[in-house]
Design an enzyme around this catalytic site. Structure first.
Site, PDB file in Angstrom:
ATOM      1  N   GLU A 201       0.829  -1.729  -0.392  1.00 41.15           N
ATOM      2  CA  GLU A 201      -0.476   0.135  -0.076  1.00 41.15           C
ATOM      3  C   GLU A 201       1.317   1.664  -0.023  1.00 41.15           C
ATOM      4  O   GLU A 201       2.244   1.265   0.895  1.00 41.15           O
ATOM      5  CB  GLU A 201      -0.776   0.061   0.731  1.00 41.15           C
ATOM      6  CG  GLU A 201      -1.739   1.061   1.538  1.00 41.15           C
ATOM      7  CD  GLU A 201      -2.605   1.878   0.072  1.00 41.15           C
ATOM      8  OE1 GLU A 201      -3.244   0.981  -0.116  1.00 41.15           O
ATOM      9  OE2 GLU A 201      -2.207   2.682  -0.234  1.00 41.15           O
ATOM     10  N   HIS A 441     -30.028 -10.160  22.224  1.00 40.38           N
ATOM     11  CA  HIS A 441     -28.623 -11.169  22.875  1.00 40.38           C
ATOM     12  C   HIS A 441     -29.215 -12.628  22.133  1.00 40.38           C
ATOM     13  O   HIS A 441     -30.644 -13.141  22.470  1.00 40.38           O
ATOM     14  CB  HIS A 441     -29.593 -10.680  24.025  1.00 40.38           C
ATOM     15  CG  HIS A 441     -27.974 -11.916  24.756  1.00 40.38           C
ATOM     16  ND1 HIS A 441     -26.681 -11.395  24.642  1.00 40.38           N
ATOM     17  CD2 HIS A 441     -28.459 -13.120  25.174  1.00 40.38           C
ATOM     18  CE1 HIS A 441     -25.699 -11.882  25.424  1.00 40.38           C
ATOM     19  NE2 HIS A 441     -27.108 -13.357  26.066  1.00 40.38           N
TER      20      HIS A 441
END
Ligand SMILES: Cc1cc2nc3c(=O)[nH]c(=O)nc-3n(C[C@H](O)[C@H](O)[C@H](O)COP(=O)(O)OP(=O)(O)OC[C@H]3O[C@@H](n4cnc5c(N)ncnc54)[C@H](O)[C@@H]3O)c2cc1C
Length: 462
Positions: A201, A441
């Protein structure tokens, strides 16, 4: 005489055509290759099919952690992996053919060109040309891989995503130049298959559009899987060797040479604006893209452009959103212009990345009085149960108004979690609203509620 002719049947073009048909317009689509464009045939969908294969491989490799003993070596069969990906892409493309039929949209195979506003020439492979007449033209001709001037894509040693999607064999080594979503996804795919991967990069972080902490976490995960990650690194030359390529990389420490069987050039895309007749019609372009207003009209009345040919983010969902806005404007429906500060971006590596809105750096640079709410997946019950605890949720919140400005997720399945944030941002939702919205949950998305709570000093599970 058509109401609209769309040139290009990618996620910009096919969505424009379907929306136009829904609104009662007589519409045709001109496409020179596969229906569905790059996205369905050579981009979003086939890459996700390949990535699913290596996800299965990684599960199989770690099966003993989940209570299974798989005997013997798990060997990837690249021809089957590729065949599955191609099959998925072909099926999706067929789906577009069905949608065109269902919506009574005329599909014209061939290459479109605009000799003047109100006319589209369609050229067949044998050179014959037919001319169609239309009230409006939408250019949705997309883009192709960019290449570095000193490392032109030859399809053999230096490849683009096109070849990376259909390898005949797994390369022993690969250099990936460019660490945006496309480069990172292929780097992850090939490393998972055992290739020695070097990801290079130019900027200071991989996935450089993402929040810095997300980039650092992905680097860590990539390095943990044995990938070489180089940042602040400039590729200076690529030369052919007997078995592949030699890549000269200049870093702060000096010059390094990396040998690899293949080099994948993942340095962005170039718009397909050539040979469309734009010069004849006087359609203005700017830095290689078609210039449009906020409703995608070019400077020539009746000619519009959407998707990768214009200077907005090169993403399928952006192209489709622009298509709908553009067609609704043509139909005088007074649509709101798109808000380019609020769109999701996703990278389908493992861990996945998903984000929307301000990064912390952007908030700082804009001089906003912000606060951060963060929750790691190491503290998430669902992540623990799944055995996928890498990553976190990070929220950027306006400290004065409590409005959520940005969200940055890295972890398993987080690409499925970002849409809620885009809606929240559209509605101006506050962190307190998230805290007081009951989340299911156990889910990964509970981490969003906990991150909002963390910003208020109310986090429960940390
Ligand atoms: C490897 C890869 C992975 C990607 N993954 C994602 C992802 O996960 N998510 C995401 O949002 N985006 C992803 N993208 C980007 C996404 O594919 C593009 O942003 C999107 O396809 C752009 O849509 P479009 O309609 O503008 O153009 P395209 O999809 O490029 O379609 C343009 C069409 O126009 C046709 N055409 C061109 N010129 C002519 C002509 N003169 N006459 C007739 N037809 C013509 C082409 O054949 C093509 O079918 C990925 C891209 C790549 C390369």
């Amino acid at each position: 005489m058509y109401d609209i002719i769309v040139i290009g049947a990618g996620p910009g073009g096919y969505v424009a055509a379907i929306r136009a048909a829904q609104l009662g317009m007589n519409c045709a689509v001109v496409e020179r290759a596969e229906l569905g464009g790059i996205c369905l045939n050579w981009g979003c969908i086939p890459t996700k099919a390949l990535l699913k294969s290596v996800q299965v491989l990684n599960y199989a490799k770690h099966s003993s952690e989940y209570g299974f003993d798989i005997e013997g070596e798990i060997k990837p069969d690249i021809s089957k992996i590729v065949a599955r990906s191609r099959g998925v892409a072909a099926g999706m493309s067929k789906g577009i053919e069905y949608l065109f039929k269902k919506n009574k949209i005329t599909v014209i195979s061939g290459t479109g060109r605009i000799p003047q506003a109100g006319k589209v020439d369609v050229t067949q492979p044998d050179g014959s040309v037919s001319t169609l007449e239309t009230k409006n033209i939408i250019i949705a001709t997309g883009s192709r891989a960019n290449s570095l001037p000193f490392a032109p894509i030859d399809g053999d040693r230096i490849i683009s995503y096109r070849q990376a999607l259909v390898p005949e064999k797994i390369p022993a080594s690969l250099v990936v130049i460019g660490s945006g979503a496309i480069g990172s996804e292929f780097a992850y795919f090939y490393r998972s298959l055992g290739t020695e991967v070097t990801l290079i990069e130019y900027l200071d972080n991989i996935v450089p559009l993402e929040d810095e902490e997300v980039s650092v976490q992905l680097s860590r995960s990539f390095r943990k899987m044995g990938m070489k990650v180089m940042v602040s690194a400039r590729v200076n030359s690529v030369t052919a060797t007997e078995n592949g390529c030699k890549v000269e990389v200049i870093t702060k420490k000096g010059t390094e040479f990396i040998e690899a069987e293949k080099v994948l050039s993942a340095v962005g895309v170039v718009a397909n604006i050539e040979n469309l007749g734009l010069e004849n019609c006087g359609v203005q372009t700017e830095r290689g893209k078609i210039k449009v207003d906020s409703y995608y009209s070019t400077n020539i009345p009746g000619i519009y452009a959407i998707g990768d040919v214009i200077a907005t983010p090169a993403l399928a969902h952006i192209a489709s959103a622009e298509a709908i806005c553009c067609v609704e404007k043509i139909a005088n429906m007074n649509p709101a212009p798109l808000d380019y500060t609020n769109f999701p971006g996703c990278t389908y590596t493992s861990p996945e990345i998903a984000s929307a809105g301000y990064t912390e750096k952007a908030a700082k640079e804009a001089g906003i009085n912000y606060k951060i709410g963060k929750f790691p997946f190491t503290a998430s019950g669902k992540a623990a149960a799944s055995g996928e605890k890498d990553g976190f949720v990070k929220l950027v919140i306006d400290a004065d108004s409590d409005i959520v400005l940005g969200a940055h997720f890295i972890g398993a399945n987080v690409t499925e979690m970002i849409s809620g944030i885009v809606v929240a941002r559209k509605l101006g939702v506050k962190a307190k609203d998230i805290i007081h919205s009951i989340h299911p949950h156990p889910t990964m998305s509970e981490a969003i509620m906990e991150a909002a709570a963390a910003a208020h000093g109310e986090v429960i599970h940390l």
